[in-house]
Enzyme design. Structure first.
Site, PDB file in Angstrom:
ATOM      1  N   ARG A 303      36.796  39.801  32.245  1.00 52.45           N
ATOM      2  CA  ARG A 303      36.056  39.913  33.508  1.00 52.45           C
ATOM      3  C   ARG A 303      35.335  41.253  33.631  1.00 52.45           C
ATOM      4  O   ARG A 303      34.367  41.376  34.353  1.00 52.45           O
ATOM      5  CB  ARG A 303      37.043  39.737  34.683  1.00 52.45           C
ATOM      6  CG  ARG A 303      36.420  39.823  36.057  1.00 52.45           C
ATOM      7  CD  ARG A 303      35.377  38.752  36.276  1.00 52.45           C
ATOM      8  NE  ARG A 303      34.850  38.806  37.626  1.00 52.45           N
ATOM      9  CZ  ARG A 303      33.919  39.663  38.052  1.00 52.45           C
ATOM     10  NH1 ARG A 303      33.442  40.557  37.216  1.00 52.45           N
ATOM     11  NH2 ARG A 303      33.488  39.627  39.285  1.00 52.45           N
ATOM     12  N   LYS A 304      35.828  42.269  32.956  1.00 51.48           N
ATOM     13  CA  LYS A 304      35.251  43.625  33.024  1.00 51.48           C
ATOM     14  C   LYS A 304      35.046  44.061  34.475  1.00 51.48           C
ATOM     15  O   LYS A 304      33.942  44.422  34.900  1.00 51.48           O
ATOM     16  CB  LYS A 304      33.942  43.712  32.245  1.00 51.48           C
ATOM     17  CG  LYS A 304      34.094  43.498  30.740  1.00 51.48           C
ATOM     18  CD  LYS A 304      32.780  43.760  30.019  1.00 51.48           C
ATOM     19  CE  LYS A 304      32.930  43.577  28.512  1.00 51.48           C
ATOM     20  NZ  LYS A 304      33.089  42.148  28.131  1.00 51.48           N
ATOM     21  N   TYR A 305      36.133  44.055  35.218  1.00 48.07           N
ATOM     22  CA  TYR A 305      36.073  44.487  36.615  1.00 48.07           C
ATOM     23  C   TYR A 305      35.495  45.903  36.711  1.00 48.07           C
ATOM     24  O   TYR A 305      35.849  46.787  35.919  1.00 48.07           O
ATOM     25  CB  TYR A 305      37.470  44.471  37.229  1.00 48.07           C
ATOM     26  CG  TYR A 305      38.054  43.089  37.386  1.00 48.07           C
ATOM     27  CD1 TYR A 305      37.546  42.188  38.323  1.00 48.07           C
ATOM     28  CD2 TYR A 305      39.139  42.685  36.598  1.00 48.07           C
ATOM     29  CE1 TYR A 305      38.094  40.917  38.460  1.00 48.07           C
ATOM     30  CE2 TYR A 305      39.693  41.418  36.735  1.00 48.07           C
ATOM     31  CZ  TYR A 305      39.157  40.533  37.664  1.00 48.07           C
ATOM     32  OH  TYR A 305      39.694  39.273  37.809  1.00 48.07           O
TER      33      TYR A 305
END
Length: 475
Positions: A303-305
């Site tokens: 997700r690469k928040y």
């Protein structure tokens, strides 16, 4: 003269040129000492330099197989240079600090990962100077396990080096040197007793253990992991004999599930991009988790928040996807600061979860700098129970053996796509770059036979892992 006579002659010469001094001194380690060994003066005495290099050559190099020599800067460099010429062994030079321009390399010279480098040093007290050189050599994938020194002060350096898998050979111990000087009436018995009492009473401080994490087997690293997901992933890799992560960048649930039925037995981790799936449903998650259990792999939602802590907490727990309910681990950017890790750490609700923090990227022209990477690692180490590891490209990014290096951008041949993604080979990422888990996407997903291609990747990655931990990294 025999070797014993040559050693005695050298000891006397070192005293006469004031390379061995008696009085009150402070070593690099901060230890007060009545005797000081200052080899820098030998550059003015070619015959002494030649005698030292001859003795080291006969004492150590004849029986040692190595590809390179490296003198610890700066005092040992002249001796290492003489030995390189005398023994016809290529020399490497370690910088005290990297250049601010050009290649910015710490190690100068031509070499390959897996080659063996013998370290040359003048004096060992704590062993810290040798270990600084060992650390930089090992960062480059070189094998640095032996050092030849002129004087062992017998104050704990040999033991400190042994702890870091470095064995030393010395021309003299301090006791041996003192005995020779007494026998030749260069110092009094009283001074000799003072030095020997000092040696018995004063030890150098222990130094940091710099054991290369990439040389440890997954089973051992599982024992050192503090995050439960990292521990589980290490054990899965060891059990299934695979460090392959499949990136399932497909847009329909059927295609994803069909692919995992074919390749699930070959992977340790499945990486999803849940928000590209066009027909997402709760049933898909149920079936995905069932496959993960049957084939014994973990699920990473890529997700690469990258938002403020409160928003990321909601993205992780709520919404359509409810990632926290099914993903074993997630990817996160450090750009927003420590608040993002605080938020995720408080959102696990006692359930085992893991975070891979993005420290480097494989895309050409990305804006991540070395300083950014360093600060990312510092931030992560504050949350040992949350961190699985780092998404990164280089083994020097971090040293903690209980954390995992997840490296994307891998294909069987080095290539670059039209969108700036740079691909490295399995051999390069495993042996040179230090990857623990290797991410492959289109190399498998777009293959005519994903199952057979996954097996190819699995086998070549595991072969290179075994080569790495055995220390036989001949490229």
């Amino acid at each position: 003269m025999c070797d014993e006579q040559k050693l005695e002659h050298l000891a006397v010469k070192l005293f006469e040129i004031n390379a061995v001094k008696f009085g009150e001194f402070t070593t690099k380690s901060g230890i007060k000492t009545p005797v000081y060994f200052d080899l820098r003066v030998i550059v003015s005495y070619p015959e002494v330099m030649q005698l030292i290099s001859n003795l080291i050559h006969d004492f150590a190099l004849k029986d040692t197989k190595c590809d390179h020599l490296c003198g610890v800067p700066y005092t040992a460099l002249p001796i290492a240079t003489l030995l390189s010429v005398q023994a016809n062994i290529p020399m490497l030079m370690r910088r005290k600090e990297a250049k601010a321009y050009g290649t910015k390399k710490m190690i100068e010279g031509h070499y390959k990962a897996g080659q063996k480098c013998l370290i040359i040093e003048d004096v060992v007290t704590s062993g810290s100077s040798v270990l600084e050189t060992v650390k930089d050599l090992r960062k480059e994938g070189l094998v640095a396990e032996e050092a030849v020194i002129i004087l062992d002060r017998e104050q704990g350096g040999r033991q400190n080096l042994a702890t870091n898998d470095v064995a030393i050979k010395s021309l003299f111990t301090m006791s041996n040197l003192i005995n020779i000087l007494v026998e030749h009436n260069k110092i009094s018995a009283q001074m000799a007793l003072k030095v020997k009492n000092y040696l018995n009473d004063t030890k150098a401080p222990a130094v940091e253990n710099i054991q290369d994490r990439t040389l440890l087997p997954y089973e051992k690293r599982a024992e050192l992991a503090t995050n439960s997901i990292a521990k589980e992933l290490f054990n899965i890799m060891a059990t299934k004999k695979t460090n392959l992560c499949l990136s399932v960048d497909l847009t329909t649930t059927t295609s994803i599930l069909d692919l995992l039925e074919k390749v699930g037995e070959h992977v340790c981790l499945v990486k999803t991009h849940i928000d590209i799936i066009e027909d997402f449903s709760a049933d898909f998650i149920t079936r995905l988790k069932s496959l993960a259990k049957r084939f014994n792999f973990l699920i990473l939602e890529d997700r690469k928040y990258a938002d403020i802590g409160n928003t990321v907490s909601l993205q992780y727990l709520k919404g359509l996807y409810k990632v926290a309910e099914w993903a074993d681990c997630v990817t996160v950017h450090s750009l927003p600061g420590e608040g993002i890790l605080k938020a995720l750490n408080n959102s696990t609700n006692g359930v085992s979860q893991g975070v891979f923090l993005l420290a480097e990227m494989s895309s050409e022209g990305n804006l991540i700098t070395p300083d950014y990477t360093e600060e990312t690692v510092k931030m992560a180490l504050k949350y040992p129970n949350l961190m699985c590891g780092f998404v990164c490209q280089n083994k020097s990014t971090f040293k903690e053996p209980g954390l995992i290096q997840l490296t994307p951008g891998v294909q069987l041949e080095s290539t670059k796509d039209g969108l700036g993604q740079v691909y490295n080979t399995p051999e390069k990422v495993m042996l040179e770059k230090g990857a623990d888990v290797v991410v492959v996407g289109r190399g498998i997903v777009a293959a005519k036979s994903p199952e057979s291609q996954a097996l190819v990747y699995k086998d070549v990655l595991w072969k290179n892992y075994l080569k790495r931990v055995s220390g036989k990294m001949e490229l």
